[in-house]
Design a protein around this motif. Structure first.
Motif, short mmCIF file in Angstrom:
data_model
loop_
_atom_site.label_atom_id
_atom_site.label_comp_id
_atom_site.label_asym_id
_atom_site.label_seq_id
_atom_site.Cartn_x
_atom_site.Cartn_y
_atom_site.Cartn_z
N ALA A 110 -54.17 -66.21 19.66
CA ALA A 110 -53.06 -66.69 18.83
C ALA A 110 -53.54 -67.75 17.85
O ALA A 110 -53.21 -67.70 16.65
CB ALA A 110 -51.96 -67.25 19.73
N ALA A 111 -54.31 -68.71 18.33
CA ALA A 111 -54.79 -69.79 17.46
C ALA A 111 -55.71 -69.25 16.37
O ALA A 111 -55.66 -69.70 15.21
CB ALA A 111 -55.50 -70.85 18.29
N SER A 112 -56.54 -68.28 16.72
CA SER A 112 -57.49 -67.73 15.75
C SER A 112 -56.79 -66.97 14.63
O SER A 112 -57.34 -66.82 13.54
CB SER A 112 -58.48 -66.80 16.47
N MET A 113 -55.57 -66.50 14.88
CA MET A 113 -54.83 -65.70 13.90
C MET A 113 -53.89 -66.54 13.04
O MET A 113 -53.13 -65.99 12.24
CB MET A 113 -54.04 -64.61 14.62
N HIS A 114 -53.92 -67.87 13.21
CA HIS A 114 -53.05 -68.75 12.43
C HIS A 114 -53.86 -69.84 11.74
O HIS A 114 -55.00 -70.12 12.12
CB HIS A 114 -51.97 -69.35 13.34
N HIS A 115 -53.22 -70.46 10.76
CA HIS A 115 -53.92 -71.46 9.94
C HIS A 115 -53.67 -72.88 10.41
O HIS A 115 -54.45 -73.78 10.07
CB HIS A 115 -53.47 -71.35 8.48
N VAL A 116 -52.58 -73.10 11.12
CA VAL A 116 -52.22 -74.44 11.58
C VAL A 116 -51.44 -74.32 12.88
O VAL A 116 -50.72 -73.33 13.09
CB VAL A 116 -51.38 -75.18 10.50
N ALA A 117 -51.59 -75.30 13.76
CA ALA A 117 -50.87 -75.30 15.04
C ALA A 117 -50.00 -76.54 15.13
O ALA A 117 -50.40 -77.64 14.73
CB ALA A 117 -51.84 -75.25 16.21
N VAL A 118 -48.79 -76.34 15.67
CA VAL A 118 -47.87 -77.45 15.95
C VAL A 118 -47.63 -77.46 17.46
O VAL A 118 -47.09 -76.50 18.01
CB VAL A 118 -46.53 -77.27 15.21
N LEU A 119 -48.04 -78.55 18.11
CA LEU A 119 -47.78 -78.71 19.55
C LEU A 119 -46.36 -79.25 19.67
O LEU A 119 -46.08 -80.39 19.31
CB LEU A 119 -48.79 -79.67 20.18
N CYS A 120 -45.44 -78.41 20.16
CA CYS A 120 -44.02 -78.74 20.03
C CYS A 120 -43.31 -78.98 21.35
O CYS A 120 -42.08 -79.15 21.36
CB CYS A 120 -43.31 -77.63 19.25
#
Length: 446
Positions: A110-120
Protein backbone atom coordinates in the motif's frame (compact mmCIF):
# COMPACT_ATOMS: atom_id res chain seq x y z
CA UNK A 1 6.66 -11.87 19.62
CA UNK A 2 6.33 -8.07 19.50
CA UNK A 3 10.13 -7.78 19.44
CA UNK A 4 10.31 -10.38 16.66
CA UNK A 5 7.70 -8.40 14.73
CA UNK A 6 9.77 -5.24 15.21
CA UNK A 7 12.76 -6.98 13.62
CA UNK A 8 10.55 -8.10 10.73
CA UNK A 9 9.44 -4.49 10.27
CA UNK A 10 13.04 -3.29 10.14
CA UNK A 11 13.73 -5.88 7.44
CA UNK A 12 10.62 -4.90 5.43
CA UNK A 13 11.47 -1.22 5.68
CA UNK A 14 15.02 -1.88 4.47
CA UNK A 15 13.70 -4.01 1.59
CA UNK A 16 11.19 -1.28 0.63
CA UNK A 17 14.09 0.87 -0.50
CA UNK A 18 14.53 -1.41 -3.52
CA UNK A 19 10.88 -1.12 -4.65
CA UNK A 20 11.63 1.53 -7.27
CA UNK A 21 14.31 -0.65 -8.90
CA UNK A 22 12.25 -3.84 -8.67
CA UNK A 23 9.22 -2.13 -10.22
CA UNK A 24 11.29 -1.38 -13.32
CA UNK A 25 11.89 -5.11 -13.63
CA UNK A 26 8.17 -5.77 -13.26
CA UNK A 27 8.67 -7.54 -9.90
CA UNK A 28 6.57 -5.20 -7.74
CA UNK A 29 4.45 -2.05 -7.87
CA UNK A 30 5.85 1.36 -7.04
CA UNK A 31 4.41 4.85 -7.48
CA UNK A 32 6.64 7.89 -7.81
CA UNK A 33 5.13 11.36 -8.09
CA UNK A 34 6.07 13.77 -10.84
CA UNK A 35 4.65 17.24 -11.64
CA UNK A 36 1.28 17.03 -13.33
CA UNK A 37 0.32 13.71 -11.76
CA UNK A 38 -2.43 13.50 -9.09
CA UNK A 39 -1.04 13.11 -5.57
CA UNK A 40 -2.05 9.76 -4.10
CA UNK A 41 -2.65 10.04 -0.36
CA UNK A 42 -2.80 6.91 1.82
CA UNK A 43 -4.65 7.16 5.15
CA UNK A 44 -3.20 4.62 7.57
CA UNK A 45 -5.49 3.93 10.53
CA UNK A 46 -7.57 1.49 12.54
CA UNK A 47 -10.65 1.60 10.34
CA UNK A 48 -13.16 -1.13 9.63
CA UNK A 49 -12.98 -2.66 13.13
CA UNK A 50 -16.30 -1.02 14.09
CA UNK A 51 -14.56 1.37 16.45
CA UNK A 52 -16.82 4.43 16.51
CA UNK A 53 -14.09 6.86 17.50
CA UNK A 54 -11.53 5.66 14.96
CA UNK A 55 -14.09 5.83 12.17
CA UNK A 56 -15.46 9.24 13.22
CA UNK A 57 -11.94 10.68 13.19
CA UNK A 58 -11.27 9.63 9.61
CA UNK A 59 -14.73 10.51 8.28
CA UNK A 60 -14.30 14.01 9.72
CA UNK A 61 -10.69 14.29 8.52
CA UNK A 62 -11.59 13.40 4.94
CA UNK A 63 -14.52 15.80 4.91
CA UNK A 64 -12.11 18.52 6.06
CA UNK A 65 -9.58 17.73 3.32
CA UNK A 66 -12.05 17.05 0.52
CA UNK A 67 -13.50 20.55 0.92
CA UNK A 68 -10.18 22.16 -0.02
CA UNK A 69 -8.59 19.75 -2.50
CA UNK A 70 -9.22 19.26 -6.21
CA UNK A 71 -10.27 15.64 -6.96
CA UNK A 72 -8.29 15.82 -10.20
CA UNK A 73 -5.14 16.74 -8.30
CA UNK A 74 -5.45 14.73 -5.06
CA UNK A 75 -6.86 11.24 -4.48
CA UNK A 76 -7.41 9.54 -1.12
CA UNK A 77 -7.19 5.88 -0.14
CA UNK A 78 -8.33 4.58 3.27
CA UNK A 79 -6.91 1.33 4.61
CA UNK A 80 -9.66 -0.70 6.26
CA UNK A 81 -9.96 -4.03 8.04
CA UNK A 82 -13.39 -4.45 6.45
CA UNK A 83 -14.91 -2.63 3.51
CA UNK A 84 -18.37 -3.77 4.64
CA UNK A 85 -17.96 -2.13 8.05
CA UNK A 86 -17.26 1.29 6.52
CA UNK A 87 -19.93 1.10 3.86
CA UNK A 88 -21.53 4.53 3.43
CA UNK A 89 -18.92 6.38 5.48
CA UNK A 90 -17.06 8.06 2.64
CA UNK A 91 -17.79 9.82 -0.63
CA UNK A 92 -17.34 8.08 -3.97
CA UNK A 93 -14.06 9.95 -4.30
CA UNK A 94 -12.47 7.78 -1.58
CA UNK A 95 -10.87 4.44 -2.45
CA UNK A 96 -10.92 1.64 0.13
CA UNK A 97 -7.96 -0.70 0.53
CA UNK A 98 -8.51 -3.83 2.65
CA UNK A 99 -5.83 -5.20 4.98
CA UNK A 100 -5.64 -7.62 7.92
CA UNK A 101 -4.09 -7.59 11.40
CA UNK A 102 -1.16 -9.47 9.85
CA UNK A 103 -0.38 -6.24 8.07
CA UNK A 104 3.34 -6.43 7.35
CA UNK A 105 3.36 -7.10 3.60
CA UNK A 106 0.01 -5.51 2.68
CA UNK A 107 1.24 -2.26 4.26
CA UNK A 108 4.45 -2.48 2.21
CA UNK A 109 2.42 -2.78 -0.98
CA UNK A 110 0.00 0.00 0.00
CA UNK A 111 2.72 2.48 0.96
CA UNK A 112 4.74 1.72 -2.18
CA UNK A 113 1.71 2.54 -4.36
CA UNK A 114 1.11 5.99 -2.83
CA UNK A 115 2.99 9.28 -2.74
CA UNK A 116 2.22 10.39 0.82
CA UNK A 117 0.97 8.73 4.02
CA UNK A 118 -1.24 10.20 6.74
CA UNK A 119 -1.18 8.36 10.08
CA UNK A 120 -4.76 9.03 11.14
CA UNK A 121 -5.39 6.87 14.23
CA UNK A 122 -5.51 8.63 17.60
CA UNK A 123 -3.44 6.06 19.49
CA UNK A 124 -0.48 6.35 17.14
CA UNK A 125 2.53 5.77 19.38
CA UNK A 126 1.22 4.34 22.65
CA UNK A 127 1.37 1.08 24.59
CA UNK A 128 -2.16 1.27 26.06
CA UNK A 129 -3.94 -1.13 23.72
CA UNK A 130 -1.26 -3.04 21.79
CA UNK A 131 2.37 -2.63 20.82
CA UNK A 132 1.32 -4.07 17.45
CA UNK A 133 -0.67 -0.90 16.74
CA UNK A 134 2.44 1.20 17.24
CA UNK A 135 4.42 -1.25 15.08
CA UNK A 136 1.84 -0.75 12.32
CA UNK A 137 2.38 3.01 12.25
CA UNK A 138 6.15 2.65 12.61
CA UNK A 139 6.24 0.42 9.54
CA UNK A 140 4.19 2.89 7.50
CA UNK A 141 6.39 5.81 8.55
CA UNK A 142 9.55 3.78 8.00
CA UNK A 143 8.61 2.74 4.47
CA UNK A 144 7.78 6.31 3.50
CA UNK A 145 11.09 7.48 4.95
CA UNK A 146 13.04 4.76 3.14
CA UNK A 147 11.28 5.53 -0.16
CA UNK A 148 11.83 9.27 0.35
CA UNK A 149 8.13 10.04 0.49
CA UNK A 150 6.48 12.43 2.99
CA UNK A 151 4.52 11.21 5.99
CA UNK A 152 2.43 13.14 8.53
CA UNK A 153 0.65 12.02 11.71
CA UNK A 154 -2.63 13.88 12.11
CA UNK A 155 -4.23 14.43 15.54
CA UNK A 156 -2.06 11.77 17.19
CA UNK A 157 -1.54 10.63 20.75
CA UNK A 158 2.02 9.79 21.84
CA UNK A 159 2.45 8.02 25.15
CA UNK A 160 5.51 7.36 27.30
CA UNK A 161 7.57 4.74 25.44
CA UNK A 162 10.97 3.29 26.32
CA UNK A 163 13.29 0.40 25.46
CA UNK A 164 13.22 -1.39 22.13
CA UNK A 165 9.93 0.22 21.06
CA UNK A 166 11.26 3.74 21.69
CA UNK A 167 14.28 2.96 19.51
CA UNK A 168 12.01 1.66 16.74
CA UNK A 169 9.79 4.76 16.91
CA UNK A 170 12.83 7.03 16.70
CA UNK A 171 14.37 5.14 13.78
CA UNK A 172 11.19 4.73 11.73
CA UNK A 173 9.49 8.06 12.38
CA UNK A 174 12.40 10.52 12.18
CA UNK A 175 11.09 12.02 8.93
CA UNK A 176 7.41 11.98 9.97
CA UNK A 177 5.88 15.24 11.15
CA UNK A 178 3.43 14.84 14.04
CA UNK A 179 0.45 17.03 14.80
CA UNK A 180 -0.26 15.68 18.28
CA UNK A 181 -3.41 16.08 20.32
CA UNK A 182 -2.03 17.30 23.67
CA UNK A 183 0.91 19.00 25.34
CA UNK A 184 1.73 15.71 27.12
CA UNK A 185 1.91 13.98 23.75
CA UNK A 186 4.31 16.65 22.50
CA UNK A 187 6.59 16.08 25.51
CA UNK A 188 6.56 12.32 24.87
CA UNK A 189 7.20 12.93 21.17
CA UNK A 190 10.20 15.13 21.90
CA UNK A 191 11.53 12.51 24.34
CA UNK A 192 11.63 10.14 21.37
CA UNK A 193 13.62 12.67 19.37
CA UNK A 194 10.75 13.34 16.96
CA UNK A 195 9.26 16.61 15.71
CA UNK A 196 5.78 18.11 15.64
CA UNK A 197 3.36 20.56 17.23
CA UNK A 198 0.10 20.48 19.21
CA UNK A 199 -3.22 20.33 17.39
CA UNK A 200 -6.32 18.41 18.48
CA UNK A 201 -8.55 15.45 17.63
CA UNK A 202 -10.10 15.49 14.17
CA UNK A 203 -13.50 14.21 15.39
CA UNK A 204 -14.57 17.60 16.80
CA UNK A 205 -16.12 18.54 13.46
CA UNK A 206 -18.01 15.26 13.01
CA UNK A 207 -21.65 16.10 12.22
CA UNK A 208 -24.61 14.10 10.92
CA UNK A 209 -28.14 15.46 11.49
CA UNK A 210 -29.69 12.34 9.96
CA UNK A 211 -28.02 10.20 12.64
CA UNK A 212 -29.45 12.42 15.37
CA UNK A 213 -32.97 12.24 13.94
CA UNK A 214 -32.67 8.45 13.67
CA UNK A 215 -31.47 8.21 17.27
CA UNK A 216 -34.44 10.10 18.71
CA UNK A 217 -36.90 7.88 16.88
CA UNK A 218 -34.99 4.75 17.85
CA UNK A 219 -34.97 5.63 21.55
CA UNK A 220 -38.74 6.12 21.46
CA UNK A 221 -39.04 2.65 19.92
CA UNK A 222 -36.76 1.32 22.67
CA UNK A 223 -39.14 2.43 25.42
CA UNK A 224 -38.04 5.97 26.21
CA UNK A 225 -41.13 8.11 26.88
CA UNK A 226 -39.69 11.26 25.34
CA UNK A 227 -39.54 13.04 28.70
CA UNK A 228 -37.36 10.90 30.99
CA UNK A 229 -33.75 11.99 31.45
CA UNK A 230 -31.44 9.67 29.50
CA UNK A 231 -28.25 8.45 31.13
CA UNK A 232 -25.77 6.95 28.70
CA UNK A 233 -23.15 4.47 29.88
CA UNK A 234 -20.16 3.60 27.67
CA UNK A 235 -18.54 0.59 29.34
CA UNK A 236 -15.43 -1.39 28.42
CA UNK A 237 -13.35 -4.26 29.71
CA UNK A 238 -10.43 -2.20 31.06
CA UNK A 239 -8.52 -5.28 32.21
CA UNK A 240 -8.08 -7.15 28.93
CA UNK A 241 -5.43 -4.79 27.55
CA UNK A 242 -2.87 -4.72 26.10
CA UNK A 243 -3.32 -7.27 23.32
CA UNK A 244 -0.19 -9.35 22.72
CA UNK A 245 0.78 -11.80 19.95
CA UNK A 246 1.53 -15.31 21.19
CA UNK A 247 2.24 -18.43 19.13
CA UNK A 248 1.88 -20.59 22.25
CA UNK A 249 -1.60 -19.26 23.05
CA UNK A 250 -2.55 -19.63 19.39
CA UNK A 251 -1.54 -23.30 19.31
CA UNK A 252 -3.26 -23.87 22.65
CA UNK A 253 -6.48 -22.28 21.37
CA UNK A 254 -6.36 -24.45 18.24
CA UNK A 255 -5.91 -27.54 20.39
CA UNK A 256 -8.54 -26.80 23.03
CA UNK A 257 -10.91 -24.93 20.66
CA UNK A 258 -11.12 -22.21 23.32
CA UNK A 259 -10.85 -18.87 21.51
CA UNK A 260 -12.47 -16.79 24.26
CA UNK A 261 -9.38 -14.61 24.79
CA UNK A 262 -8.45 -14.28 21.13
CA UNK A 263 -8.57 -10.84 19.54
CA UNK A 264 -7.63 -11.99 16.04
CA UNK A 265 -5.26 -14.58 14.59
CA UNK A 266 -2.30 -14.88 17.00
CA UNK A 267 -3.24 -11.77 19.02
CA UNK A 268 -4.71 -12.41 22.47
CA UNK A 269 -6.16 -10.36 25.30
CA UNK A 270 -4.61 -10.42 28.76
CA UNK A 271 -6.34 -12.79 31.16
CA UNK A 272 -5.98 -13.93 34.78
CA UNK A 273 -8.22 -14.64 37.75
CA UNK A 274 -7.35 -11.26 39.27
CA UNK A 275 -8.14 -9.43 36.04
CA UNK A 276 -11.53 -11.16 35.81
CA UNK A 277 -12.32 -10.20 39.40
CA UNK A 278 -11.27 -6.58 38.81
CA UNK A 279 -13.42 -6.49 35.67
CA UNK A 280 -16.49 -7.73 37.53
CA UNK A 281 -15.90 -5.23 40.35
CA UNK A 282 -15.72 -2.38 37.81
CA UNK A 283 -19.03 -3.45 36.25
CA UNK A 284 -20.71 -3.87 39.64
CA UNK A 285 -19.55 -0.47 40.89
CA UNK A 286 -20.66 1.25 37.69
CA UNK A 287 -24.04 -0.50 37.84
CA UNK A 288 -24.55 0.45 41.50
CA UNK A 289 -24.15 4.13 40.65
CA UNK A 290 -26.33 3.97 37.54
CA UNK A 291 -29.10 2.02 39.31
CA UNK A 292 -29.21 4.57 42.12
CA UNK A 293 -29.28 7.49 39.71
CA UNK A 294 -31.94 5.80 37.60
CA UNK A 295 -34.15 5.17 40.63
CA UNK A 296 -33.80 8.71 41.94
CA UNK A 297 -34.33 10.47 38.60
CA UNK A 298 -36.67 7.97 36.90
CA UNK A 299 -34.10 7.87 34.13
CA UNK A 300 -33.85 5.73 31.01
CA UNK A 301 -30.50 3.97 30.60
CA UNK A 302 -28.76 3.67 27.22
CA UNK A 303 -25.83 1.25 27.28
CA UNK A 304 -23.32 2.10 24.54
CA UNK A 305 -20.67 -0.14 23.01
CA UNK A 306 -18.36 2.23 21.13
CA UNK A 307 -16.22 -0.63 19.76
CA UNK A 308 -17.52 -4.01 18.62
CA UNK A 309 -15.31 -5.59 21.31
CA UNK A 310 -17.51 -3.86 23.92
CA UNK A 311 -20.59 -5.89 22.93
CA UNK A 312 -20.11 -8.66 25.51
CA UNK A 313 -19.32 -6.09 28.19
CA UNK A 314 -22.53 -4.22 27.42
CA UNK A 315 -24.55 -7.41 27.72
CA UNK A 316 -22.94 -8.28 31.06
CA UNK A 317 -23.53 -4.76 32.34
CA UNK A 318 -27.18 -4.86 31.27
CA UNK A 319 -27.75 -7.87 33.55
CA UNK A 320 -26.90 -5.63 36.52
CA UNK A 321 -29.33 -2.80 35.62
CA UNK A 322 -32.62 -2.82 37.54
CA UNK A 323 -34.73 -0.39 35.51
CA UNK A 324 -35.59 0.21 31.84
CA UNK A 325 -32.65 0.21 29.45
CA UNK A 326 -31.59 -0.44 25.89
CA UNK A 327 -28.27 -1.53 24.35
CA UNK A 328 -26.71 -0.08 21.23
CA UNK A 329 -23.29 -1.21 20.06
CA UNK A 330 -21.16 -0.46 17.04
CA UNK A 331 -21.48 -4.11 16.10
CA UNK A 332 -24.94 -3.22 14.75
CA UNK A 333 -24.91 0.58 14.62
CA UNK A 334 -22.74 2.66 12.35
CA UNK A 335 -20.71 5.74 13.30
CA UNK A 336 -23.58 8.12 12.41
CA UNK A 337 -26.12 6.24 14.52
CA UNK A 338 -23.80 5.87 17.52
CA UNK A 339 -22.96 9.58 17.44
CA UNK A 340 -26.66 10.42 17.13
CA UNK A 341 -27.40 8.38 20.25
CA UNK A 342 -24.65 10.12 22.21
CA UNK A 343 -26.16 13.50 21.34
CA UNK A 344 -29.59 12.57 22.74
CA UNK A 345 -28.30 11.97 26.26
CA UNK A 346 -28.99 14.01 29.38
CA UNK A 347 -25.74 12.84 30.98
CA UNK A 348 -22.94 10.43 30.04
CA UNK A 349 -20.88 8.05 32.17
CA UNK A 350 -18.01 6.87 29.99
CA UNK A 351 -14.85 4.83 29.93
CA UNK A 352 -14.46 5.59 26.20
CA UNK A 353 -12.62 8.72 25.12
CA UNK A 354 -14.50 9.29 21.87
CA UNK A 355 -17.87 8.89 23.58
CA UNK A 356 -16.90 12.04 25.48
CA UNK A 357 -15.63 13.86 22.38
CA UNK A 358 -18.65 13.07 20.21
CA UNK A 359 -21.16 13.96 22.92
CA UNK A 360 -19.62 17.37 23.61
CA UNK A 361 -21.24 18.93 20.53
CA UNK A 362 -24.40 19.05 22.69
CA UNK A 363 -22.52 20.13 25.87
CA UNK A 364 -23.73 17.04 27.74
CA UNK A 365 -22.39 16.61 31.32
CA UNK A 366 -19.78 13.85 31.47
CA UNK A 367 -18.58 11.58 34.27
CA UNK A 368 -15.40 9.81 33.17
CA UNK A 369 -14.22 6.45 34.50
CA UNK A 370 -10.85 6.14 32.83
CA UNK A 371 -8.07 3.71 32.03
CA UNK A 372 -6.97 5.83 29.08
CA UNK A 373 -4.70 8.86 29.16
CA UNK A 374 -6.71 10.41 26.32
CA UNK A 375 -9.87 10.44 28.43
CA UNK A 376 -7.95 11.84 31.39
CA UNK A 377 -6.62 14.57 29.14
CA UNK A 378 -9.92 15.72 27.65
CA UNK A 379 -11.62 15.92 31.06
CA UNK A 380 -8.70 17.95 32.42
CA UNK A 381 -8.65 20.22 29.38
CA UNK A 382 -12.35 21.03 29.85
CA UNK A 383 -11.66 21.72 33.55
CA UNK A 384 -13.97 18.95 34.77
CA UNK A 385 -11.34 16.65 36.30
CA UNK A 386 -11.68 17.66 39.96
CA UNK A 387 -15.30 16.51 40.27
CA UNK A 388 -15.90 14.32 37.22
CA UNK A 389 -12.80 12.22 36.57
CA UNK A 390 -12.44 8.79 38.18
CA UNK A 391 -10.40 5.69 37.37
CA UNK A 392 -11.35 2.08 36.87
CA UNK A 393 -9.24 0.85 39.81
CA UNK A 394 -10.96 3.10 42.37
CA UNK A 395 -12.09 0.89 45.27
CA UNK A 396 -15.00 3.27 45.98
CA UNK A 397 -15.84 3.83 42.34
CA UNK A 398 -19.60 3.50 42.70
CA UNK A 399 -19.79 6.07 45.52
CA UNK A 400 -17.64 8.53 43.61
CA UNK A 401 -19.59 8.15 40.36
CA UNK A 402 -22.98 8.71 42.02
CA UNK A 403 -21.57 11.76 43.81
CA UNK A 404 -20.48 13.15 40.44
CA UNK A 405 -23.87 12.41 38.92
CA UNK A 406 -25.60 14.29 41.75
CA UNK A 407 -23.22 17.23 41.41
CA UNK A 408 -23.73 17.36 37.64
CA UNK A 409 -27.44 18.07 38.20
CA UNK A 410 -26.60 21.15 40.23
CA UNK A 411 -23.77 22.29 37.97
CA UNK A 412 -25.32 21.49 34.59
CA UNK A 413 -25.11 25.05 33.26
CA UNK A 414 -21.52 25.57 34.44
CA UNK A 415 -20.49 22.27 32.84
CA UNK A 416 -22.25 23.13 29.57
CA UNK A 417 -20.60 26.55 29.45
CA UNK A 418 -17.13 25.08 29.96
CA UNK A 419 -17.67 22.41 27.30
CA UNK A 420 -19.05 24.88 24.74
CA UNK A 421 -16.11 27.24 25.24
CA UNK A 422 -13.61 24.44 24.73
CA UNK A 423 -15.41 22.96 21.72
CA UNK A 424 -15.06 26.33 19.96
CA UNK A 425 -11.33 26.25 20.67
CA UNK A 426 -11.00 22.65 19.45
CA UNK A 427 -12.82 23.40 16.20
CA UNK A 428 -10.55 26.37 15.59
CA UNK A 429 -7.55 24.08 16.09
CA UNK A 430 -9.02 21.62 13.58
CA UNK A 431 -9.20 24.43 11.03
CA UNK A 432 -5.58 25.37 11.77
CA UNK A 433 -4.55 21.72 11.34
CA UNK A 434 -6.27 21.57 7.96
CA UNK A 435 -4.53 24.74 6.81
CA UNK A 436 -1.19 23.35 7.96
CA UNK A 437 -1.79 20.00 6.23
CA UNK A 438 -2.69 21.68 2.92
CA UNK A 439 0.38 23.94 3.04
CA UNK A 440 2.49 20.90 3.95
CA UNK A 441 1.15 19.01 0.91
CA UNK A 442 1.81 21.98 -1.37
CA UNK A 443 5.34 22.24 -0.03
CA UNK A 444 6.06 18.62 -0.98
CA UNK A 445 4.09 18.47 -4.25
CA UNK A 446 4.48 21.72 -6.12
Amino acid sequence: MDIIFSLLIRLIVWFSGFARFLSRLGLCQFEEWSPGKPVKVLLVGYNGARNTGADARVVALLRQLEEVTDPEKVSFTVMTLSTEHVNGYFSSRIRLLPFTTFFFFSLLKAASMHHVAVLCEGSTLTRTFADALTLFFCEAAGIMKRQQKPCIAYGSEVGPIDGWLARLCHDMCRDTYFIVRTDDSLKNLEALGLKGHVGTDTAWTFMDPDGERWAKEQLLNDGWDGVQPIVGVAVINPYCWPVRPSLWRWFKALTTRDFSCQYDKMYFFRDSKQRREDYQRYLSEMAMAVNRYQQERKAFVVILGMEKLDTETCERFAQLINGPYCIHTSMKRDVFQMTGLLRQLSILVTSRYHAAVLSMEQAIPIVAVSMDGRLDGIIRETQLDYDYLHHVGDERLGEHVIASLHLAIAQREEIATSIRQHVVVYKKKVEEMREYAISWLKEHFS
